[in-house]
Design an enzyme around this catalytic site. Structure first.
Site, PDB file in Angstrom:
ATOM      1  N   HIS A   1       0.788  -1.022   0.087  1.00  0.00           N
ATOM      2  CA  HIS A   1      -0.079  -0.011  -0.082  1.00  0.00           C
ATOM      3  C   HIS A   1       0.931   1.268   0.070  1.00  0.00           C
ATOM      4  O   HIS A   1       2.161   1.259   0.139  1.00  0.00           O
ATOM      5  CB  HIS A   1      -0.965   0.171   1.045  1.00  0.00           C
ATOM      6  CG  HIS A   1      -0.424   0.341   2.346  1.00  0.00           C
ATOM      7  ND1 HIS A   1      -1.191   1.004   3.393  1.00  0.00           N
ATOM      8  CD2 HIS A   1       0.856  -0.183   3.200  1.00  0.00           C
ATOM      9  CE1 HIS A   1      -0.220   1.059   4.372  1.00  0.00           C
ATOM     10  NE2 HIS A   1       0.933   0.489   4.425  1.00  0.00           N
TER      11      HIS A   1
ATOM     12  N   CYS B   1       6.085   5.886   4.961  1.00  0.00           N
ATOM     13  CA  CYS B   1       4.799   5.313   4.400  1.00  0.00           C
ATOM     14  C   CYS B   1       4.153   5.871   3.211  1.00  0.00           C
ATOM     15  O   CYS B   1       3.141   5.526   2.612  1.00  0.00           O
ATOM     16  CB  CYS B   1       3.781   5.326   5.606  1.00  0.00           C
ATOM     17  SG  CYS B   1       4.205   4.249   7.071  1.00  0.00           S
TER      18      CYS B   1
ATOM     19  N   HIS C   1       5.032   0.490  -0.309  1.00  0.00           N
ATOM     20  CA  HIS C   1       5.711  -0.617   0.741  1.00  0.00           C
ATOM     21  C   HIS C   1       4.572  -1.613   1.032  1.00  0.00           C
ATOM     22  O   HIS C   1       3.434  -1.780   0.481  1.00  0.00           O
ATOM     23  CB  HIS C   1       6.371   0.290   1.987  1.00  0.00           C
ATOM     24  CG  HIS C   1       5.236   0.873   2.561  1.00  0.00           C
ATOM     25  ND1 HIS C   1       4.626   1.890   2.533  1.00  0.00           N
ATOM     26  CD2 HIS C   1       4.609   0.448   3.862  1.00  0.00           C
ATOM     27  CE1 HIS C   1       3.751   2.272   3.310  1.00  0.00           C
ATOM     28  NE2 HIS C   1       3.663   1.300   4.231  1.00  0.00           N
TER      29      HIS C   1
ATOM     30  N   HIS D   1       3.620  -5.033   3.921  1.00  0.00           N
ATOM     31  CA  HIS D   1       3.601  -5.582   5.311  1.00  0.00           C
ATOM     32  C   HIS D   1       3.037  -6.993   5.261  1.00  0.00           C
ATOM     33  O   HIS D   1       2.401  -7.454   4.407  1.00  0.00           O
ATOM     34  CB  HIS D   1       2.579  -4.761   6.254  1.00  0.00           C
ATOM     35  CG  HIS D   1       2.793  -3.330   6.273  1.00  0.00           C
ATOM     36  ND1 HIS D   1       3.979  -3.062   7.106  1.00  0.00           N
ATOM     37  CD2 HIS D   1       2.087  -2.029   5.629  1.00  0.00           C
ATOM     38  CE1 HIS D   1       3.797  -1.388   7.161  1.00  0.00           C
ATOM     39  NE2 HIS D   1       2.962  -1.090   6.250  1.00  0.00           N
TER      40      HIS D   1
ATOM     41  N   HIS E   1      -1.289 -10.618  -1.598  1.00  0.00           N
ATOM     42  CA  HIS E   1      -0.352 -10.357  -2.330  1.00  0.00           C
ATOM     43  C   HIS E   1      -0.718  -9.432  -3.515  1.00  0.00           C
ATOM     44  O   HIS E   1      -0.819  -9.436  -4.684  1.00  0.00           O
ATOM     45  CB  HIS E   1       0.337 -11.525  -3.053  1.00  0.00           C
ATOM     46  CG  HIS E   1       1.105 -12.098  -2.164  1.00  0.00           C
ATOM     47  ND1 HIS E   1       1.042 -13.055  -1.229  1.00  0.00           N
ATOM     48  CD2 HIS E   1       2.753 -12.105  -2.206  1.00  0.00           C
ATOM     49  CE1 HIS E   1       1.933 -13.611  -0.777  1.00  0.00           C
ATOM     50  NE2 HIS E   1       3.145 -12.987  -1.047  1.00  0.00           N
TER      51      HIS E   1
ATOM     52  N   GLU F   1       0.277  -4.200  11.376  1.00  0.00           N
ATOM     53  CA  GLU F   1       1.240  -4.217  10.198  1.00  0.00           C
ATOM     54  C   GLU F   1       2.452  -4.661  10.550  1.00  0.00           C
ATOM     55  O   GLU F   1       3.297  -5.024   9.743  1.00  0.00           O
ATOM     56  CB  GLU F   1       1.521  -2.709   9.724  1.00  0.00           C
ATOM     57  CG  GLU F   1       0.091  -2.230   9.107  1.00  0.00           C
ATOM     58  CD  GLU F   1       0.093  -0.890   8.598  1.00  0.00           C
ATOM     59  OE1 GLU F   1      -0.838  -0.465   7.478  1.00  0.00           O
ATOM     60  OE2 GLU F   1       0.984   0.070   9.330  1.00  0.00           O
TER      61      GLU F   1
END
Length: 118
Positions: free
Chosen positions: A14, A25, A29, A31, A69, A108
């Site tokens: 995201h 952020c 990137h 998580h 994914h 996260e």
């Protein structure tokens, strides 16, 4: 009150586009997310359960098929896909199908959690 919880895991990317360009952020990137669903009931059903854990299988399928994914901004169709937004999204999805849903938490990172509880 009786409470049960079950964890689900997925990996996704995201980007929080309203943050400054130099904010970590604000860049694309990913998580390894953990979703924890809590169900509550004042009484147990005839089997002695709040709800059979197997009845949460549709949530696992939903997460695996729609979130794992994937790029979450595209999945949810907005720019601010935070852990808080995900907690509310999964809460609403679960509450529509499992009336005992009382809260959803999303992580996260191993040290951070966001929770939605009405």
């Amino acid at each position: 009150m009786f409470r049960i919880t079950k964890e689900f895991h997925f990996s996704a990317s995201h980007r929080l586009t309203t943050l400054p360009a130099d904010h970590q952020c604000g860049r694309l990137h990913g998580h390894n997310y953990v979703v924890e669903v809590e169900l509550s009931a004042a009484t147990l059903n005839s089997h002695g359960f709040v709800r059979d854990y197997h009845e949460l299988a549709p949530l696992k399928s939903y997460i695996d098929e729609s979130f794992d994914h994937r790029h979450l901004n595209e999945v949810l169709g907005h720019d601010q896909v935070t852990a808080e937004c995900l907690a509310k999204h999964f809460y609403d999805w679960c509450k529509d199908r499992l009336p005992e849903t009382s809260a959803v938490r999303v992580s996260e990172t191993p040290k951070t959690w966001a929770e939605y509880r009405p």
